[in-house]
Enzyme design. Sequence first.
Site: not given
Length: 136
Positions: A47, A50
């Site tokens: 991600c 993230c």
Amino acid sequence: MPLKLLDATVSSFDSIFEKFKSDAPNNKANLILFLADKDPCTSRSWCPDCVRAEPVIYNKLEASAMDGDVAVLRAYVGDRPTWRNPQHPWRLHSTFKLTGVPTLLRWDWENHAITARLEDHEAHLHPKIEALLSTK
């Protein structure tokens, strides 16, 4: 004062969350950080949000931990296909209702409720993290 980290997966979350809740009264702040799993080939999160947010969040949390214990339950949502499933348990959870990762929550142990929330599009912003940490 230390930053206390606990890690959980979807399958281990309930038992880890019970420990997190039992320790919560001893902490200045109790946070739940929902993150994407690391890609085993690269050891990096799949991600991009993230990857961008985690260092900022940890930097702010470590600075905040100087004033008292801060507990963080890092809950890993799984790989990309697992997370993309509309039936993911944390998407459907009556309290968490996740729509994206990373999501940072402030947990109020006395009321067993979320008192502040940062979604994926704002979890990397210094002022937003500071505001979440100062929420009671």
